[in-house]
Design an enzyme around this catalytic site. Structure first.
Site, PDB file in Angstrom:
ATOM      1  N   ASP A  47      -2.395  26.039  36.307  1.00 15.76           N
ATOM      2  CA  ASP A  47      -2.795  26.184  37.716  1.00 15.76           C
ATOM      3  C   ASP A  47      -3.086  24.835  38.381  1.00 15.76           C
ATOM      4  O   ASP A  47      -3.738  24.773  39.420  1.00 15.76           O
ATOM      5  CB  ASP A  47      -4.044  27.086  37.806  1.00 15.76           C
ATOM      6  CG  ASP A  47      -5.219  26.515  37.020  1.00 15.76           C
ATOM      7  OD1 ASP A  47      -5.069  25.422  36.417  1.00 15.76           O
ATOM      8  OD2 ASP A  47      -6.292  27.159  36.991  1.00 15.76           O
ATOM      9  N   CYS A  72      -5.239  22.239  34.652  1.00 17.12           N
ATOM     10  CA  CYS A  72      -5.217  22.425  33.194  1.00 17.12           C
ATOM     11  C   CYS A  72      -5.735  21.213  32.423  1.00 17.12           C
ATOM     12  O   CYS A  72      -6.382  21.372  31.396  1.00 17.12           O
ATOM     13  CB  CYS A  72      -3.832  22.830  32.720  1.00 17.12           C
ATOM     14  SG  CYS A  72      -2.536  21.710  33.261  1.00 17.12           S
ATOM     15  N   HIS A  92       1.961  20.186  32.441  1.00 18.26           N
ATOM     16  CA  HIS A  92       0.972  21.082  31.849  1.00 18.26           C
ATOM     17  C   HIS A  92       0.332  20.525  30.567  1.00 18.26           C
ATOM     18  O   HIS A  92       0.997  19.897  29.754  1.00 18.26           O
ATOM     19  CB  HIS A  92       1.623  22.445  31.534  1.00 18.26           C
ATOM     20  CG  HIS A  92       0.619  23.449  31.059  1.00 18.26           C
ATOM     21  ND1 HIS A  92      -0.430  23.865  31.861  1.00 18.26           N
ATOM     22  CD2 HIS A  92       0.459  24.062  29.865  1.00 18.26           C
ATOM     23  CE1 HIS A  92      -1.175  24.726  31.164  1.00 18.26           C
ATOM     24  NE2 HIS A  92      -0.660  24.846  29.953  1.00 18.26           N
TER      25      HIS A  92
END
Length: 258
Positions: free
Chosen positions: A75, A78, A252
């Site tokens: 989101d 992270c 991510h």
């Protein structure tokens, strides 16, 4: 009349895009916990096609050093969530580091206030951060820590505070960091646009700043489409002994365990 009709159409279009983004976020939210249980590293193999040779080789390489992974929700927050959880989890069985970290965290609010951050706007975030450190001190229960990190409001307060600490450190050391900022922006502008707002992704500069602000060493394993079947890693700050291990895949971060 024409012009306002165009404006209305544009507005409707913007709202449709916003609604679509909200739906995507909702979908991500329902399928991904903010912080997952610890999983066997082999779950990564299933995420890439068997014939995806580059990634399959890199997962094999990771297996030489790590056994488990804990995933975070993709989101934009992270890195901070992964860092916050991994470090607090490590404090559950390291009382010496817990006391050191608690002292640094306690003093950090005053440092931010002295730098010009408004006390009443940062107080609640700082209190939540201290509460979780104290939870680690009292309870020593992983379950409670995990459920706190999966409570959106608590978890997001931790992320906000870690973002503020990162911003504060970058601004304190602006002379050094100015060289790394592109686009003619000042360090303060960079912090207001790329560090403090929620959902803004993190890069090297954020990691260096947070690692140094809290004096916690982070090792990041970089898994991407780069050549060769091995995963490259980087320790922040350089030459330190890492306490936390994160896996980076483009855009991510997840937590790794030896």
């Amino acid at each position: 009349v024409c012009q306002s009709a165009v404006d209305l159409n544009c507005l409707a279009y913007d709202e449709a895009i916003m609604a679509q983004q909200d739906r995507i976020q909702q979908e991500i939210a329902t399928t991904n916990p903010l912080v997952s249980d610890r999983q066997d590293l082999s779950v990564l193999q299933g995420e890439y096609a068997a014939e995806d040779a580059i990634y399959q080789l890199k997962i094999k390489d990771l297996h030489k050093k790590y056994s488990h992974i804990r995933k975070t929700r993709p989101d934009g927050n992270c890195f901070y969530r992964a860092f916050g959880f991994a470090h607090l989890e490590s404090l559950l069985d390291d009382s010496k580091e817990l006391q050191r970290f608690k002292a640094v965290a306690a003093k950090s609010k005053l440092d931010l206030v002295n730098q010009g951050f408004t006390e009443f706007t940062i107080e609640d975030f700082h209190n939540t951060f201290m509460d979780l450190i104290e939870l680690c001190e009292k309870q020593q229960s992983l379950g409670e820590l995990l459920s706190s990190f999966n409570d959106q409001s608590v978890s997001d307060y931790i992320v906000v505070y870690l973002r503020l600490l990162t911003s504060g450190y970058l601004q304190r050391e602006h002379v050094f960091f100015q060289h790394f900022i592109e686009g003619g922006r000042s360090v303060k502008e960079f912090c207001q646009q790329e560090v403090e707002p929620m959902s803004k992704e993190s890069d090297h500069i954020h990691i260096i700043a947070l690692a140094q602000a809290l004096n916690v060493s982070i090792l990041v394993e970089y898994m991407d489409r780069g050549e060769g079947g091995t995963v490259n890693n980087h320790v922040f700050p350089e030459g330190s002994e890492p306490r936390i291990f994160l896996l980076y895949r483009p855009g991510h971060y997840d937590i790794l365990y030896k």
